[in-house]
Scaffold this motif. Structure first.
Motif, PDB file in Angstrom:
ATOM      1  N   PRO A  45       2.916   2.347  -6.474  1.00  0.00           N
ATOM      2  CA  PRO A  45       2.030   3.449  -6.868  1.00  0.00           C
ATOM      3  C   PRO A  45       0.592   2.976  -7.074  1.00  0.00           C
ATOM      4  CG  PRO A  45       4.070   3.511  -8.122  1.00  0.00           C
ATOM      5  CD  PRO A  45       4.073   2.218  -7.350  1.00  0.00           C
ATOM      6  N   ARG A  46      -0.356   3.847  -6.758  1.00  0.00           N
ATOM      7  CA  ARG A  46      -1.782   3.505  -6.792  1.00  0.00           C
ATOM      8  C   ARG A  46      -2.252   2.884  -8.102  1.00  0.00           C
ATOM      9  NH1 ARG A  46      -2.841   8.088  -3.109  1.00  0.00           N
ATOM     10  NH2 ARG A  46      -3.435   7.057  -1.181  1.00  0.00           N
ATOM     11  N   LYS A  47      -1.799   3.368  -9.213  1.00  0.00           N
ATOM     12  CA  LYS A  47      -2.279   2.867 -10.502  1.00  0.00           C
ATOM     13  C   LYS A  47      -1.280   1.929 -11.178  1.00  0.00           C
ATOM     14  CE  LYS A  47      -5.405   6.672 -11.218  1.00  0.00           C
ATOM     15  NZ  LYS A  47      -6.656   6.151 -10.894  1.00  0.00           N
ATOM     16  N   ASP A  48      -0.368   1.387 -10.417  1.00  0.00           N
ATOM     17  CA  ASP A  48       0.664   0.506 -10.966  1.00  0.00           C
ATOM     18  C   ASP A  48       0.066  -0.868 -11.251  1.00  0.00           C
ATOM     19  OD1 ASP A  48       2.959  -0.978 -11.542  1.00  0.00           O
ATOM     20  OD2 ASP A  48       4.146   0.021 -10.009  1.00  0.00           O
ATOM     21  N   ARG A  73      -8.222   0.799   0.834  1.00  0.00           N
ATOM     22  CA  ARG A  73      -8.810   1.024  -0.499  1.00  0.00           C
ATOM     23  C   ARG A  73      -8.930  -0.252  -1.203  1.00  0.00           C
ATOM     24  NH1 ARG A  73      -7.286   6.948  -2.422  1.00  0.00           N
ATOM     25  NH2 ARG A  73      -7.231   7.752  -0.382  1.00  0.00           N
ATOM     26  N   ASN A 123       2.362   7.510  -2.031  1.00  0.00           N
ATOM     27  CA  ASN A 123       0.902   7.432  -2.008  1.00  0.00           C
ATOM     28  C   ASN A 123       0.293   8.258  -0.877  1.00  0.00           C
ATOM     29  OD1 ASN A 123       0.705   5.659  -4.259  1.00  0.00           O
ATOM     30  ND2 ASN A 123       1.332   3.976  -2.932  1.00  0.00           N
ATOM     31  N   MET A 170      -2.324   4.511   6.224  1.00  0.00           N
ATOM     32  CA  MET A 170      -3.098   4.920   5.054  1.00  0.00           C
ATOM     33  C   MET A 170      -4.501   4.309   5.112  1.00  0.00           C
ATOM     34  SD  MET A 170      -0.150   4.478   2.162  1.00  0.00           S
ATOM     35  CE  MET A 170      -1.290   4.794   0.817  1.00  0.00           C
ATOM     36  N   ARG A 223      -1.380  -4.050  -7.218  1.00  0.00           N
ATOM     37  CA  ARG A 223      -1.251  -3.760  -5.774  1.00  0.00           C
ATOM     38  C   ARG A 223      -1.780  -4.914  -4.928  1.00  0.00           C
ATOM     39  NH1 ARG A 223      -0.626   1.479  -3.756  1.00  0.00           N
ATOM     40  NH2 ARG A 223      -2.411   1.227  -2.391  1.00  0.00           N
ATOM     41  N   LYS A 281       0.829  -1.204   0.000  1.00  0.00           N
ATOM     42  CA  LYS A 281       0.000   0.000   0.000  1.00  0.00           C
ATOM     43  C   LYS A 281       0.870   1.262   0.000  1.00  0.00           C
ATOM     44  CE  LYS A 281      -2.923   0.471   3.459  1.00  0.00           C
ATOM     45  NZ  LYS A 281      -4.046   0.445   4.387  1.00  0.00           N
TER      46      LYS A 281
END
Length: 188
Positions: free
Chosen positions: A44-47, A188, A158, A185, A69, A40
């Motif tokens: 990266p979030r969109k990896d 998600r 992130n 974090m 992820r 997390k």
């Protein structure tokens, strides 16, 4: 298709953590596995790439494969010959123990795709984290051993932009906080 991540932990372990937290006056909302928290923070979030994370701490190496992820595999290696002093480079025995386990996991990942008759997506990047993840000899050694790129993790990517805020901690020191940052974090 939706990706589902399932983690299993012994009921005894969970009960022990619940007891400690409740005795301290806390009511936990959820527990998270170390590997999930690290992913997390450092992926990266969109990896959508396949990454291997090497969580290197004193005396052990956590190895995780993240498909995007989502954690797809975890393994831990005990490093009995680990140097406790950061100024002393890791021994070749220690580096070779890490390399041997990583090669097994790379092979497992390739064979899994073949068994499932899926298109093989190779590990593209190795991300180093953990209190010993900043050791340059590890990055150099793995960089010469694998075709995948090898880099130190960015635990803040992130959370906030380093263009807007620079934390008062070195990148190498921040690697030991990958789990804490990931746990802090939102889910998600």
């Amino acid at each position: 298709p939706a990706i589902v991540n399932v983690s299993a932990v012994s009921q005894v372990v969970v009960a022990d953590y619940l007891d400690v937290l409740r005795l301290a006056g806390f009511e936990p909302l959820h527990f998270e596995i170390e590997s999930q928290a690290i992913v997390k923070a450092v992926v990266p979030r969109k990896d959508s790439r396949v990454n291997m994370i090497l969580n290197l701490s004193k005396g052990r190496a956590g190895l995780y494969i993240a498909d995007g992820r989502a954690i797809a595999f975890t393994s831990t290696v005990i490093l009995s010959q680990f140097s406790q002093d950061r100024k002393t480079p890791l021994s070749s025995e220690c580096l070779n123990a890490i390399l041997t386990e990583m090669k097994k996991i790379f092979l497992y990942w390739q064979n899994l795709a073949e068994r499932l008759e899926k298109k093989f997506r190779p590990v593209e990047r190795i991300i180093l984290v953990g209190e010993e993840g900043g050791r340059s000899e590890v990055e150099d050694f793995l960089g010469k051993s694998f075709e995948a790129s090898v880099e130190k993790g960015n635990v803040w990517q992130n959370v906030f932009s380093l263009d807007d805020h620079v934390p008062n901690i070195s990148r190498e020191d921040s690697l030991s906080f990958a789990v804490a940052v990931g746990l802090a974090m939102p889910r998600r």
